[in-house]
Design a protein around this motif. Structure first.
Motif, PDB file in Angstrom:
ATOM      1  N   ILE A   1      -9.345  12.891  -0.578  1.00 15.33           N
ATOM      2  CA  ILE A   1      -8.274  12.217   0.166  1.00 15.33           C
ATOM      3  C   ILE A   1      -8.405  10.701   0.083  1.00 15.33           C
ATOM      4  CG2 ILE A   1      -7.505  11.736   2.543  1.00 15.33           C
ATOM      5  CD1 ILE A   1      -7.739  14.702   3.112  1.00 15.33           C
ATOM      6  N   PHE A   2      -9.628  10.205   0.220  1.00 14.22           N
ATOM      7  CA  PHE A   2      -9.810   8.745   0.257  1.00 14.22           C
ATOM      8  C   PHE A   2     -10.118   8.147  -1.120  1.00 14.22           C
ATOM      9  CE2 PHE A   2     -10.376   9.845   4.731  1.00 14.22           C
ATOM     10  CZ  PHE A   2      -9.564   8.878   5.310  1.00 14.22           C
ATOM     11  N   SER A   3      -9.983   8.961  -2.169  1.00 15.52           N
ATOM     12  CA  SER A   3     -10.211   8.417  -3.511  1.00 15.52           C
ATOM     13  C   SER A   3      -8.918   7.774  -4.016  1.00 15.52           C
ATOM     14  CB  SER A   3     -10.632   9.532  -4.459  1.00 15.52           C
ATOM     15  OG  SER A   3      -9.509  10.332  -4.765  1.00 15.52           O
ATOM     16  N   ASP A   4      -9.003   7.160  -5.197  1.00 16.89           N
ATOM     17  CA  ASP A   4      -7.792   6.547  -5.752  1.00 16.89           C
ATOM     18  C   ASP A   4      -6.987   7.536  -6.587  1.00 16.89           C
ATOM     19  OD1 ASP A   4      -9.569   6.772  -7.778  1.00 16.89           O
ATOM     20  OD2 ASP A   4      -9.534   4.672  -8.389  1.00 16.89           O
TER      21      ASP A   4
ATOM     22  N   GLN B   1     -18.548   0.230   4.276  1.00 15.97           N
ATOM     23  CA  GLN B   1     -17.443  -0.030   3.367  1.00 15.97           C
ATOM     24  C   GLN B   1     -17.910  -0.976   2.267  1.00 15.97           C
ATOM     25  OE1 GLN B   1     -16.224   2.468   5.001  1.00 15.97           O
ATOM     26  NE2 GLN B   1     -14.178   1.812   4.451  1.00 15.97           N
TER      27      GLN B   1
ATOM     28  N   GLN C   1     -10.120   2.232  -1.774  1.00 17.80           N
ATOM     29  CA  GLN C   1      -9.772   2.942  -3.011  1.00 17.80           C
ATOM     30  C   GLN C   1      -8.423   3.655  -2.923  1.00 17.80           C
ATOM     31  OE1 GLN C   1     -13.025   5.601  -3.927  1.00 17.80           O
ATOM     32  NE2 GLN C   1     -13.300   4.693  -5.930  1.00 17.80           N
ATOM     33  N   CYS C   2      -8.161   4.325  -1.786  1.00 11.35           N
ATOM     34  CA  CYS C   2      -6.949   5.142  -1.688  1.00 11.35           C
ATOM     35  C   CYS C   2      -5.684   4.287  -1.576  1.00 11.35           C
ATOM     36  CB  CYS C   2      -7.045   6.119  -0.519  1.00 11.35           C
ATOM     37  SG  CYS C   2      -7.455   5.341   1.039  1.00 11.35           S
TER      38      CYS C   2
ATOM     39  N   ALA D   1       0.859  -1.189   0.000  1.00 11.76           N
ATOM     40  CA  ALA D   1       0.000   0.000   0.000  1.00 11.76           C
ATOM     41  C   ALA D   1       0.897   1.241   0.000  1.00 11.76           C
ATOM     42  CB  ALA D   1      -0.910  -0.015   1.221  1.00 11.76           C
ATOM     43  N   PRO D   2       0.395   2.383  -0.482  1.00 11.61           N
ATOM     44  CA  PRO D   2       1.217   3.597  -0.520  1.00 11.61           C
ATOM     45  C   PRO D   2       1.664   4.015   0.885  1.00 11.61           C
ATOM     46  CG  PRO D   2      -0.866   3.920  -1.672  1.00 11.61           C
ATOM     47  CD  PRO D   2      -0.960   2.600  -1.002  1.00 11.61           C
TER      48      PRO D   2
ATOM     49  N   MET E   1      -0.981  -3.169  -6.983  1.00  6.74           N
ATOM     50  CA  MET E   1      -1.454  -3.671  -5.684  1.00  6.74           C
ATOM     51  C   MET E   1      -1.794  -5.162  -5.842  1.00  6.74           C
ATOM     52  SD  MET E   1      -2.535  -3.959  -2.643  1.00  6.74           S
ATOM     53  CE  MET E   1      -2.232  -2.400  -1.823  1.00  6.74           C
TER      54      MET E   1
ATOM     55  N   LEU F   1     -16.425   4.935   5.331  1.00  2.00           N
ATOM     56  CA  LEU F   1     -15.714   5.403   6.514  1.00  2.00           C
ATOM     57  C   LEU F   1     -14.213   5.280   6.275  1.00  2.00           C
ATOM     58  CD1 LEU F   1     -17.769   3.680   9.360  1.00  2.00           C
ATOM     59  CD2 LEU F   1     -17.961   6.032   8.538  1.00  2.00           C
TER      60      LEU F   1
ATOM     61  N   CYS G   1      -0.755   5.712   3.141  1.00  2.66           N
ATOM     62  CA  CYS G   1      -1.976   4.979   3.509  1.00  2.66           C
ATOM     63  C   CYS G   1      -1.656   3.485   3.555  1.00  2.66           C
ATOM     64  CB  CYS G   1      -3.081   5.289   2.505  1.00  2.66           C
ATOM     65  SG  CYS G   1      -4.694   4.703   3.041  1.00  2.66           S
ATOM     66  N   LYS G   2      -0.758   3.114   4.444  1.00  2.00           N
ATOM     67  CA  LYS G   2      -0.276   1.725   4.440  1.00  2.00           C
ATOM     68  C   LYS G   2      -0.888   0.869   5.549  1.00  2.00           C
ATOM     69  CE  LYS G   2       3.990   3.125   6.735  1.00  2.00           C
ATOM     70  NZ  LYS G   2       5.435   3.285   6.557  1.00  2.00           N
ATOM     71  N   TYR G   3      -1.813   1.440   6.318  1.00  2.78           N
ATOM     72  CA  TYR G   3      -2.447   0.682   7.393  1.00  2.78           C
ATOM     73  C   TYR G   3      -3.966   0.708   7.241  1.00  2.78           C
ATOM     74  CZ  TYR G   3       2.062   1.259   9.761  1.00  2.78           C
ATOM     75  OH  TYR G   3       3.396   1.246  10.073  1.00  2.78           O
ATOM     76  N   VAL G   4      -4.588  -0.300   7.836  1.00  2.00           N
ATOM     77  CA  VAL G   4      -6.024  -0.236   8.102  1.00  2.00           C
ATOM     78  C   VAL G   4      -6.216  -0.424   9.600  1.00  2.00           C
ATOM     79  CG1 VAL G   4      -6.807  -1.088   5.842  1.00  2.00           C
ATOM     80  CG2 VAL G   4      -6.354  -2.719   7.681  1.00  2.00           C
TER      81      VAL G   4
ATOM     82  N   LEU H   1     -10.955   0.073   8.086  1.00  2.00           N
ATOM     83  CA  LEU H   1     -10.948   1.447   7.583  1.00  2.00           C
ATOM     84  C   LEU H   1      -9.534   1.807   7.132  1.00  2.00           C
ATOM     85  CD1 LEU H   1     -12.960   3.296  10.401  1.00  2.00           C
ATOM     86  CD2 LEU H   1     -13.802   1.812   8.546  1.00  2.00           C
ATOM     87  N   PRO H   2      -9.395   2.421   5.956  1.00  2.00           N
ATOM     88  CA  PRO H   2      -8.066   2.877   5.547  1.00  2.00           C
ATOM     89  C   PRO H   2      -7.609   4.012   6.459  1.00  2.00           C
ATOM     90  CG  PRO H   2      -9.748   3.725   4.051  1.00  2.00           C
ATOM     91  CD  PRO H   2     -10.448   2.781   4.979  1.00  2.00           C
ATOM     92  N   VAL H   3      -6.335   3.983   6.840  1.00  2.00           N
ATOM     93  CA  VAL H   3      -5.788   5.032   7.711  1.00  2.00           C
ATOM     94  C   VAL H   3      -4.920   5.940   6.844  1.00  2.00           C
ATOM     95  CG1 VAL H   3      -4.320   5.538   9.696  1.00  2.00           C
ATOM     96  CG2 VAL H   3      -5.810   3.515   9.711  1.00  2.00           C
ATOM     97  N   PHE H   4      -5.396   7.134   6.612  1.00  2.00           N
ATOM     98  CA  PHE H   4      -4.650   8.072   5.770  1.00  2.00           C
ATOM     99  C   PHE H   4      -3.808   8.956   6.667  1.00  2.00           C
ATOM    100  CE2 PHE H   4      -3.535  11.401   2.964  1.00  2.00           C
ATOM    101  CZ  PHE H   4      -3.603  10.881   1.681  1.00  2.00           C
TER     102      PHE H   4
END
Lengths: 155, 162
Positions: free
Chosen positions: A150-153, B2, B113-114, A48-49, B120, A97, A52-55, A63-66
């Protein structure tokens, strides 16, 4: 009625202000934040980038953690002590979320149009993720960020 | 809220352990499990660390770190090799262990998505309990997806470790 509207305008709109990196703040609209998680248990997602490498597993959802700290300043080890669980809308229009990494506990404030200002210049990325900016009484510029971006691709 | 899929049915999954990471494949993707001691090692710059000769086919074998970075050499303790069938052939992936799991009532959740990008290697996540009752996160992929990832990584090169 006009008098009441004027008072409302003066009081401003409620927003949460987050410190995402020491001394760097952002804001989101009050209804966008649902919960704060302290000392989160983070799950690393391979490949993951970096930003944003954690959930985090919250209420049986990953939930993605940005980390805006990592996104803004990739050379500095981010220190996300708290997470804010936030809501956003996916590019397909679905309610989702996510979680934002925080350096300190958020504060609530009221913002009105008279505080509007230009975006900080220390990072060109603000233009990509911000919808507006305001100046605090202490003179700090605080971008109001668009969580959908922020949470888009496309970040 | 989600993006997730409720699957109220039985799932047959092959769990490949690579260090601290466990990759979940559909069991139908796994052709066989071979011992690394039968691997014909190769000095190679193309990340093929060795080959198996199976039924007349030469099967290239790859190794990944627990962060799924390609390796030039097989790490210690990777004693097993899962032979995986993808759309146009077979390849091998070294792993510490392979377990077949039968899971029920899994809720698959898409990779957010992000986090998605062209290389990936994961498609979904799911939560499950280990045999000891410990909560675990399953990283879901499949042989086509991983083979595409390997090809992209080999071409890109920058994600690889020596």
């Amino acid at each position: 009625m006009l008098a009441i509207d004027d008072k409302r305008q003066q009081a401003g709109t409620a927003a949460w202000m987050f410190e995402v990196l020491k001394g760097i703040h952002i804001a989101i609209a009050r209804p966008e934040m649902l919960h704060i998680i302290d000392n989160p248990h983070l799950i690393r997602i391979p490949r993951a980038p970096d930003y944003c490498k954690y959930v985090v597993n919250w209420n049986a959802r990953y939930l993605p953690v940005f980390s805006l700290a990592a996104w803004l300043n990739r050379n500095e080890q981010p220190l996300d002590r708290h997470l804010a669980v936030v809501r956003y809308t996916s590019s397909e229009g679905k309610p989702m979320l996510g979680a934002l990494g925080l350096y300190s506990i958020p504060v609530m404030m009221h913002v009105n149009n008279s505080q509007s200002c230009s975006l900080p210049e220390h990072h060109a990325g603000w233009q990509k993720i911000s919808i507006a900016c305001f100046r605090t009484r202490q003179g700090q510029s605080v971008p109001i960020v668009d969580l959908n971006t922020i949470f888009s691709d496309g970040i | 809220m989600q993006a997730s899929t409720h699957q109220r049915q039985d799932f047959y999954i092959a769990r490949l352990s690579m260090g601290s990471t466990e990759l979940m494949f559909p069991q139908v993707d796994v052709v066989s499990i071979e011992s690394v001691f039968d691997l014909v090692k190769r000095e190679s710059s193309s990340f093929v660390i060795g080959v198996f000769e199976l039924n007349g086919d030469v099967v290239p074998v790859y190794a990944l770190t627990d962060q799924l970075e390609l390796l030039y050499e097989a790490p210690e303790k990777r004693y097993h090799c899962a032979i995986l069938r993808h759309q146009s052939g077979v390849f091998g992936l070294l792993c510490d262990d392979v377990k077949h799991l039968e899971l029920h009532d899994i809720e698959f959740q898409s990779i957010p998505q992000c986090m998605r990008h062209e290389t990936m290697p994961l498609t979904h996540l799911f939560s499950y309990a280990s045999a000891a009752g410990e909560p675990k996160t399953g990283f879901v992929t499949n042989s086509d997806w991983i083979f595409h990832y390997l090809q992209q990584s080999i071409t890109g090169g920058e994600q690889c470790l020596q």
